[in-house]
Structure formats: structure tokens, C-alpha cells
Design an enzyme around this catalytic site. Sequence first.
Site, PDB file in Angstrom:
ATOM      1  N   ILE A  49       0.823  -1.215   0.000  1.00 23.91           N
ATOM      2  CA  ILE A  49       0.000   0.000   0.000  1.00 23.91           C
ATOM      3  C   ILE A  49       0.856   1.263   0.000  1.00 23.91           C
ATOM      4  CG2 ILE A  49      -1.893  -1.234   1.129  1.00 23.91           C
ATOM      5  CD1 ILE A  49      -1.204   0.270   3.721  1.00 23.91           C
ATOM      6  N   LYS A  50       2.125   1.165   0.374  1.00 22.78           N
ATOM      7  CA  LYS A  50       3.049   2.304   0.368  1.00 22.78           C
ATOM      8  C   LYS A  50       2.428   3.566   0.945  1.00 22.78           C
ATOM      9  CE  LYS A  50       6.087   0.620  -3.342  1.00 22.78           C
ATOM     10  NZ  LYS A  50       5.347  -0.592  -3.784  1.00 22.78           N
ATOM     11  N   ARG A  51       1.720   3.441   2.066  1.00 15.26           N
ATOM     12  CA  ARG A  51       1.163   4.618   2.719  1.00 15.26           C
ATOM     13  C   ARG A  51       2.233   5.285   3.579  1.00 15.26           C
ATOM     14  NH1 ARG A  51      -2.308   3.060  -0.862  1.00 15.26           N
ATOM     15  NH2 ARG A  51      -4.496   2.833  -0.296  1.00 15.26           N
TER      16      ARG A  51
END
Lengths: 308, 308
Positions: free
Chosen positions: B104-106
Site C-alpha cells: 500500500i506504500k502509505r
Amino acid sequence: MINRLVENIKRTGAPIVVGLDPMLDYIPEHVKENAFEEFGETLEGAAEAVWQFNKEIVDKTCDLIPAVKPQIAMYEQFGLPGLAVFKRTVEYCQEKGLVVIGDIKRGDIGSTSAAYAAGHIGKVQVGSKSYIPFGEDFITVNPYLGSDGVNPFLKVCREEKKGMFILVKTSNPSSGEFQDQLIDGRPLYELVGEKVDAWGREAMGDTYSYVGAVVGATYPEMGKVLRRIMPKAYILVPGYGAQGGKGKDLVHFFNEDGLGAIVNSSRGIIAAYKQEKYADFGAEHFGDASRAAVRDMVSDIKGALENR
Amino acid sequence: MINRLVENIKRTGAPIVVGLDPMLDYIPEHVKENAFEEFGETLEGAAEAVWQFNKEIVDKTCDLIPAVKPQIAMYEQFGLPGLAVFKRTVEYCQEKGLVVIGDIKRGDIGSTSAAYAAGHIGKVQVGSKSYIPFGEDFITVNPYLGSDGVNPFLKVCREEKKGMFILVKTSNPSSGEFQDQLIDGRPLYELVGEKVDAWGREAMGDTYSYVGAVVGATYPEMGKVLRRIMPKAYILVPGYGAQGGKGKDLVHFFNEDGLGAIVNSSRGIIAAYKQEKYADFGAEHFGDASRAAVRDMVSDIKGALENR
């Protein structure tokens, strides 16, 4: 879309954006009770409370402001029902004539960034048909992966005349940990700012670029330098109000024409009714408290700009 | 969860993860036709095609692999129906005993990162009840905002015994634009690696930390250095196969115990039936092609590890 943002700012005389970041703690009890009565204490109930809260604030402020910035994390935390309300909020605000900045801070390798771009500011193709999945006007983008993570967003911005704000110097206390590191004597955020300027020149609106930058109100001296490095970039400035930024800190983010920056306030506007200053409105009239807080914020910034 | 990931890797003897990144182009025509027949050429139709595709690949590979990594962008591009299938995929893979890494690379400022953490690896409170919105086992996190953007994820990892992989050196061609910049003679990714090591020591499993790192297979020499800097971090290695990484490039990402790294392949596995090598399976048997590609990938990596 950058042209429409600039028009909206000129029309309202308000270089501000209201951050629709509805934590449940900000939502008055009566709004939550009504929502929980209908949907129970469920994700659907939480999402309904968020929706009713947003709608009231938008209804009470939309004639005064050019844009809103929903923070998708606050919706994503309520799963699918939360994301449905994110989409509903985007659409409702657009119907009211507001420019919608989706604060999504996405960013990945090429094909993945392309999927995010399609989902949020573009269209997705399904067989012979195309759909607009979330349909924001602008989004925020994280640059850590470099140009080939940003280019797919740039491509969609040009095709759809949409826009993005790239994280350059964020408002949080530890933003300096990596962003301020010196490279040949200059901080990383300046290098990112130079890239924003270069990317932005490939996607110009009438006076400003489709490609803007995020620079925190909490770092006014850096804002001054970055303003010079990226003359054509609109700067989205978070950190005003609750995070500590004040009107006088903001003047250097603006160009001489009084344009070039848009200042975000979230908690300070949407939870205004909780502040002593606006307590007389009461939780029942939280939308009116938000309206008063918008007026005060605009005065503060305009006053600072006139006195610079 | 890091303990379970290590157990799954030991049990299967396969230090790999299958990237469930289903672009519509990868999905065989007959799967799309069936889905469109039922739901039309709609977002629901696209999501159904993705679901049927995922299910077949998971059913045909789940006994051979320890984990899957769905890339949320590929679901998010299909809006709410896409995200519903993301959630369904997470749950289905967990039922099959797989560890699920949500790619998700949040990453955001504190309160916002906290919302993402609740949504993806934690629980969210609604009145007196709590819910698990997406429920991945691990997620990927972008570090550009520094410690106070990472700490909320760290807190939830500790509370829920979940994990995260922090972007250190990504696999894409332009990752060096910012990540390789020299700070006092050392590249930024090494500084981020040191932080990953420090954050990770606050959240240790039995032998490895809940906090891992993403380092691209395409940069093996950097992987060697980072392996030393972060001895307790599991390294998630994207970029194998389609992006150019080969088994022999990967040996330095592993520790002497043969553990410490998990190599991702997406297109190379899920679209294996499109490669000449696996063409005999035909589109009809795409799941069997994926199974064969998994076996070949495991052999390639094991062979390289045995010969190092």
C-alpha cells in the site's frame, strides 16, 4: 483544473482550503447518535456520521471557499463504507462548485503509479467502456521513488487537465529527518523542489502549472526559498492553525500577485465548535462555527498579506 | 506475524512471495468474458474478473508459497468494487494459510498514519465496538515524512503483532534520483536503512523484527550493504523476473542462515501463461502455468543460494 482553482480563489478572495479529515472525535455526539441509530455502531454507521458531518460543513462554507481537501486515510480507516463516503464527498463538493484535492499521498513504480492516477484523477478502461473511479480534481503525490513514479501522474494530469501537489517539505516535526539532509550543501527538499519545477513546466495552465507542491506552514523560511525555486507551482500549505502555523508565517509562500499558495486548515475549521473561541455556537450549530472559523482564517491571511 | 512468515518460509522452503497485481491485460479472455457476461463491462465486472483470476492462482500455488503481496493500486483503480475484491483476496489468502503483505506504500503525518495503520493492520473503534477494516498481515510504508510518520505504524505493529516493510531502495530505474543522493558521502538509502534498523529493534519477533525493508533486486550491490546495516530486518525484494533481477543477484539479500529475504515476483508468476516458456499450458490453464513458474523461481533462488 489549475485555472479553475485560481479562478475560484480570485472569486472568493480566500486562498484557503478546508481539510475534510473527519476523525470520529471531531463529530458532535448528536450526529453520531443519529447515524448509529440508523446503521448501528458499525463501519456503515461511522461512515454515515462522517457523511452527515461533511455535508453540513460543506453546506455552511461552500460559498466562502474555493476548495476542499479530504484526507483519504480518515475514510480508508472505515474500510469500504468509509471509502464510499470519500467518493460521495468528492462528488457532493464538486456539485457545489468546489475544487477537490484528494489528499492521498500515493506514489509507486511506473505501472503502479499509472493505476493510482487512473483511479484518482483519470479514467479506467473496462472492455469497451471507461469509468471515473474516484474523480478528484487534484491529488497529493509522494516523490520518494523519483521521476518514473511521478511521470504517470503527470501524463494523466495533462490528458485530463487535472493537477497534483508533490510532497516537498512536509509540516510534521520530524520531516527534516530525511527531507533536510544536505546534499552538496543543499537540503534534499530543494532538489525535490527543482524537480517539481521541471515536471511542472511540462504541464502549464494559463499562469500556474498543473504540478504544485506541498510545503508546511511550520517552516516559513524554507517556504521562502522554495517559492523562488518553483515560481510556477501552486503551493499547498498544511500546518496552519492546530499544527502551529500563523498568518504572518505564510506571506512568503505567496507570489507578489497574491496568488501561488493555498493554505489548508482541517481541525481548526471542521472542529471549530470545540474551541473556546467558537463555543457559543454549541455542538448543535457546528457548521456555523466552521463558517465563522473560515471567515477568521481568511481575515488572518489577508491581513498578513496586506501588511507584508 | 514475522514469526509466522519465517515459519511459512521454512515449511515451504520458498523464500518468495507472489505479487497479486492483476492488470486486466494479464487476465485470460475467457475469465474476463465470464465476468463481463455476469456483470457487464463495468467496474463490478472488472473486479469479478480480478477475483476469479486471483482465486485460481492462489488455489494452484498456495501449497508452494509462504505469502502473497496484493498491490492495492491495481484494485483501487477499479474504485469501490475493486477495493472490495482487495479485501476478499486478503481474506481468502489468509484462509489458505498464506501471510498477506498489503503493498500500500502509505505514509503521512502522525494522526493520518495512525488512521492508515488502523485501517490496514489494526482495528478501528466505532462507539463501543471495534472492526478490522482491511486486515492485512504486513504492509509497505513510505518513509519520506520521517519518524513521526512511521511511529503510528510501529505502535500498531507492536499491539497487533503485525509487520511492515519500509521503502529503502526501490527497484525502479529512477529510484536513485533522491534515494542515492550523497549525504556526508553516504547515500540517503543507507540513512533510511539505519532508521529501519533502529525502528525495528523496538519491535522484535523471535529472530527477526516486525519492521522489514524494501530493497530492489535490481540493485544487488546496494542490497549487500543494506543487509549489513539492517541485520534484523526481513528484506522484501521486488524487481525479480520481469524487472530484470535474477537469482544470482539475490544471494546478498539473504543472511548466512538462508533467511532474511523474501523475493517478490508479480507478472512473472501471475501472467506466466503468456511467456513462451509456459505457453504449452494455454490460457485455459493459466493457474498451472503460474504453479510451474513458482517452482522454477524457487529452484533459481535455491540454486543461487546453494552456490554462493
